[in-house]
Design a protein around this motif. Structure first.
Motif, PDB file in Angstrom:
ATOM      1  N   GLU A 172      52.237  27.053  75.862  1.00  0.00           N
ATOM      2  CA  GLU A 172      53.125  28.604  75.944  1.00  0.00           C
ATOM      3  C   GLU A 172      53.307  28.205  74.403  1.00  0.00           C
ATOM      4  OE1 GLU A 172      54.133  30.708  80.594  1.00  0.00           O
ATOM      5  OE2 GLU A 172      55.475  29.694  78.989  1.00  0.00           O
ATOM      6  N   HIS A 190      49.995  24.518  81.680  1.00  0.00           N
ATOM      7  CA  HIS A 190      49.804  24.958  80.569  1.00  0.00           C
ATOM      8  C   HIS A 190      49.642  26.516  81.504  1.00  0.00           C
ATOM      9  CE1 HIS A 190      46.868  25.835  84.318  1.00  0.00           C
ATOM     10  NE2 HIS A 190      47.086  24.500  84.515  1.00  0.00           N
ATOM     11  N   LYS A 191      49.375  27.422  79.907  1.00  0.00           N
ATOM     12  CA  LYS A 191      49.612  29.067  80.886  1.00  0.00           C
ATOM     13  C   LYS A 191      49.173  28.973  81.598  1.00  0.00           C
ATOM     14  CE  LYS A 191      49.031  29.724  74.950  1.00  0.00           C
ATOM     15  NZ  LYS A 191      47.832  30.015  74.327  1.00  0.00           N
ATOM     16  N   THR A 206      36.197  35.131  72.027  1.00  0.00           N
ATOM     17  CA  THR A 206      36.869  35.724  71.553  1.00  0.00           C
ATOM     18  C   THR A 206      36.846  36.917  70.642  1.00  0.00           C
ATOM     19  OG1 THR A 206      35.010  34.672  70.265  1.00  0.00           O
ATOM     20  CG2 THR A 206      36.721  33.701  70.151  1.00  0.00           C
ATOM     21  N   PRO A 212      54.075  26.846  71.461  1.00  0.00           N
ATOM     22  CA  PRO A 212      53.297  26.516  69.805  1.00  0.00           C
ATOM     23  C   PRO A 212      53.967  25.927  68.432  1.00  0.00           C
ATOM     24  CG  PRO A 212      54.180  28.758  69.356  1.00  0.00           C
ATOM     25  CD  PRO A 212      54.040  28.577  70.859  1.00  0.00           C
ATOM     26  N   GLU A 258      45.893  19.736  75.469  1.00  0.00           N
ATOM     27  CA  GLU A 258      45.511  20.354  74.458  1.00  0.00           C
ATOM     28  C   GLU A 258      46.868  20.965  73.729  1.00  0.00           C
ATOM     29  OE1 GLU A 258      42.597  20.362  72.877  1.00  0.00           O
ATOM     30  OE2 GLU A 258      41.393  19.904  74.369  1.00  0.00           O
ATOM     31  N   GLU A 259      47.299  20.984  72.442  1.00  0.00           N
ATOM     32  CA  GLU A 259      48.600  21.818  72.483  1.00  0.00           C
ATOM     33  C   GLU A 259      48.328  23.127  72.641  1.00  0.00           C
ATOM     34  OE1 GLU A 259      51.111  21.474  68.542  1.00  0.00           O
ATOM     35  OE2 GLU A 259      49.284  20.514  68.513  1.00  0.00           O
ATOM     36  N   THR A 260      46.979  23.643  72.138  1.00  0.00           N
ATOM     37  CA  THR A 260      46.916  25.316  71.929  1.00  0.00           C
ATOM     38  C   THR A 260      47.116  26.013  73.776  1.00  0.00           C
ATOM     39  OG1 THR A 260      44.266  24.643  72.052  1.00  0.00           O
ATOM     40  CG2 THR A 260      45.737  25.103  70.380  1.00  0.00           C
ATOM     41  N   ARG A 261      46.645  25.511  74.470  1.00  0.00           N
ATOM     42  CA  ARG A 261      47.242  25.600  76.246  1.00  0.00           C
ATOM     43  C   ARG A 261      48.610  25.904  76.523  1.00  0.00           C
ATOM     44  NH1 ARG A 261      43.941  23.928  80.630  1.00  0.00           N
ATOM     45  NH2 ARG A 261      43.984  25.868  80.818  1.00  0.00           N
ATOM     46  N   THR A 299      47.620  19.290  80.463  1.00  0.00           N
ATOM     47  CA  THR A 299      46.485  19.549  80.036  1.00  0.00           C
ATOM     48  C   THR A 299      46.693  18.348  78.810  1.00  0.00           C
ATOM     49  OG1 THR A 299      46.363  21.229  78.134  1.00  0.00           O
ATOM     50  CG2 THR A 299      48.137  21.080  79.260  1.00  0.00           C
ATOM     51  N   SER A 314      39.535  18.914  71.747  1.00  0.00           N
ATOM     52  CA  SER A 314      39.344  18.015  70.422  1.00  0.00           C
ATOM     53  C   SER A 314      39.551  17.667  70.008  1.00  0.00           C
ATOM     54  CB  SER A 314      40.630  18.926  70.056  1.00  0.00           C
ATOM     55  OG  SER A 314      41.742  19.404  70.944  1.00  0.00           O
TER      56      SER A 314
END
Length: 673
Positions: free
Chosen positions: A439, A352-353, A648, A441, A434-437, A432, A462
């Protein structure tokens, strides 16, 4: 002639009458035919009689008008009364000054002079889900009313909507609700139980569902072994939901009840959906709902109302930690089957990031294992890459101090990963789901879904990932860390003859376990200690992991400063925040540090993200306190006892207030669910 003209006409007649009499008496006075005293007396008589006449005319007119108005108001009041409508007028201070006859009949107590807010306290406001429409919905003595306030006119209308409400309620009660129920660990039971014991388990579950149908109005059908399709109505569903679906949790049993020695549980998950009449969509949503339950750890119920966010019940109870490794063994065999393909040359591992020691260690160790395994078993050469360029301070310090053991070319940027990615690239995501987590995309655009795998220990927010084939993801929320899972993968596929892992890689895995368990103070099970024991045999040392996790005096001072500002939001739940920029792993360390004080169930630390106009919240919990639900309430996620969230567009004050509200409103203790 209108009313106003008539008044002026009568007034002019009286005026002319007075003037004529006055002129006549003045002429008679000049002709000396009348004395001045008599003239004055006659004038006074004339004036008084004229005024009396005018007042009589006005009284007749107003009396007639009043009778007309009274009849009109009475007629209007009767009409609105017949239509079950009432009206209240009140002063600006809220005091009631007038009520219609409908109000007098339905509410016999005298409301005149009372405050408008006080008169409705005895009734009950109805939940918005029960009935639609504008205004407030209010119930009293078997009637249902719609209240509409006209604040600019100091008025309130009250409409009887009892009939409408009854019709709508009956319609709502009969709305269709579809669900699925599944035995979470059915495949495990198949692989571990004998045929006779398995039959007893299946019979027990079916008998349990039969018992429930006697109490609750629903029907079920088993369409695959261990999976049941359920149909009911909204009324029955509401009864189940009002009891938090505890009737399903009550069906948990230990296998030793059947004479089986291993202590395991029959765990049920369910998914229910409602809100539309399209059966095909409801069926698909029911499958999504139960998958949501299973990816979050199982033994829970997910409810999807069409168009709304999912609601989860029973999420404080996890599947028993004695879960078999059969599923992990199955997935790891699929992974090695892909590895055996000669066309697969590149292995890209994603953490993950801001990768921590767990993500870093699990990526490095699994990558090294696969390269060595391919060379030894298949005589194939594979290239291993880790796509991570951002690390937290602890992982960054580890990389700097151990540069001799690590090839810097191994760590690649997203652009390089995209260059290496094609249909023959083996991609593995760790720590992780989660695709968004991660680096990159675009990590999966050119990849083959059959060659993508996930190994994680966090609950999925999600839902099940869509970028990989079914069965290629292993998410064990009872595992302490991704490093623990990777250790099990390697142990399941190793032998005494050949070591596929170096002592340095084993040390990195142990570092990851030490980090995520806060040095075995949380999130541990028998498998965690077993993994640590295996890593010790492979050359890892606990003293090195402890040394790696030591913090500098500067970081300690930061953590100490944060912890001194903590506030108790509710008993056992402590929150601390700062507007200063602090590294993300230091925020996590502060949450762990604050949790060491007796009596604390959960801690939440918020600080500004370095270089960004955002704020990070790190949460930690013990004693079966689920901090992930709180993190999810503010857009985050994570693990049962360790979670995080990021703001956010909110300011620090807004973000802190949202977290306070989430802490207060979410029920966390298992005995309250």
């Amino acid at each position: 002639m209108n009313k106003k003209a008539k008044i002026w006409f009568y007034f002019l007649i009286n005026l002319v009458y007075m003037l004529l009499f006055l002129i006549t008496f003045i002429v008679l006075y000049h002709l000396k035919l009348i004395s001045s005293f008599l003239l004055f007396g006659l004038f006074i008589f004339l004036l008084i009689s004229s005024l009396i006449g005018l007042l009589w005319i006005l009284w007749k007119f107003l009396h007639k008008t009043s009778k007309i108005h009274s009849s009109l108001y009475k007629y209007i009041d009767e009409v609105i009364d017949e239509n079950n409508l009432g009206l209240i007028l009140h002063a600006t201070n809220g005091k009631i000054i007038w009520i219609s006859s409908f109000i007098k009949k339905r509410f016999p107590e005298n409301w005149i002079g009372k405050n408008i807010d006080d008169v409705f306290k005895k009734g009950t406001k109805i939940n918005e889900e029960n009935i639609t429409g504008d205004g407030e919905i209010y119930s009293d003595k078997g009637y249902v009313y719609s209240l509409k306030r006209y604040r600019d006119k100091n008025a309130i209308s009250i409409r009887d909507i009892t009939l409408y409400d009854n019709v709508l309620q009956n319609y709502s009660k009969e709305k269709i609700v579809i669900g699925e129920i599944e035995i979470d660990n059915f495949q495990l039971l198949v692989s571990t139980l004998g045929e006779e014991d398995l039959f007893k388990v299946k019979t027990f579950v079916i008998n349990s569902l039969d018992d429930l149908t006697k109490t609750y109005n629903f029907s079920y059908r088993q369409y695959i072994e261990g999976k049941f399709w359920v149909v009911t109505n909204y009324e029955t569903f509401s009864k189940l939901r009002n009891k938090n679906f505890n009737m399903f949790n009550e069906k948990e049993i230990e296998l030793n009840n059947f004479g089986y020695e291993t202590k395991q549980m029959i765990s049920l998950s369910a998914g229910f959906v409602y809100g539309i009449n399209d059966i095909s969509k409801l069926n698909q949503l029911a499958k999504d709902a139960i998958m949501y339950s299973k990816t979050r750890g199982g033994n829970q119920i997910t409810v999807f109302k069409y168009g709304d966010k999912p609601m989860v019940y029973g999420s404080n109870s996890e599947i028993n930690s004695s879960t078999s490794r059969s599923e992990l063994n199955y997935i790891s065999k699929n992974l090695l089957a892909v590895l055996s393909n000669p066309e697969v040359e590149n292995i890209i591992l994603y953490g993950h990031k801001n990768s921590d020691l767990d993500a870093l260690g699990s990526c490095f160790a699994l990558g090294q294992f696969l390269v060595n395994y391919a060379k030894h078993k298949y005589n194939l050469t594979k290239n291993m890459y880790i796509q991570n360029v951002t690390f937290d301070s602890t992982a960054f310090h580890f990389l700097e101090t151990n540069s001799d053991f690590l090839d810097k070319k191994m760590f690649i940027k997203p652009s390089m990963a995209n260059k290496y990615t094609n249909k023959n690239t083996l991609i593995i995501v760790l720590d992780t789901a989660e695709e968004t987590r991660i680096e990159n995309p675009n990590a999966f655009i050119n990849a083959d879904p059959k060659k993508i795998f996930i190994f994680d220990h966090h609950r999925v927010v999600s839902g099940r990932p869509e970028f990989l084939s079914k069965g290629n993801d292993y998410i064990d929320t009872m595992a302490s860390s991704a490093s623990e899972i990777v250790t099990e993968i390697i142990a399941l596929n190793s032998n005494r003859e050949y070591k596929f892992l170096s002592p340095f890689a084993a040390q990195m895995l142990l570092n990851g376990i030490y980090l995520d368990t806060n040095q075995f103070k949380k999130s541990t099970s028998m498998k965690t200690f077993n993994a640590a024991s295996i890593l010790s045999l492979w050359g890892a040392e606990s003293t090195k992991s402890i040394e790696t996790l030591k913090i500098s005096e500067k970081i300690f001072n930061i953590i100490n400063k944060i912890s001194q500002k903590s506030e108790e939001v509710k008993p056992g739940f402590f929150l601390s925040y700062t507007n200063e920029e602090i590294d993300l792993d230091v925020v996590s360390m502060a949450a762990d540090f604050m949790l060491n004080i007796q009596g604390r169930k959960a801690t939440f630390v918020i600080a500004k993200v370095v270089g960004k106009e955002k704020y990070k919240m790190s949460a930690r919990g013990i004693n079966n306190t689920n901090v992930q639900i709180i993190a999810e309430a503010v857009g985050g996620g994570g693990h049962f006892s360790a979670a995080a969230a990021e703001s956010t567009t909110e300011s620090l004050e807004e973000f802190v207030d949202n977290i306070r509200q989430a802490i207060v409103s979410v029920r966390n203790e298992s005995n309250n669910n």
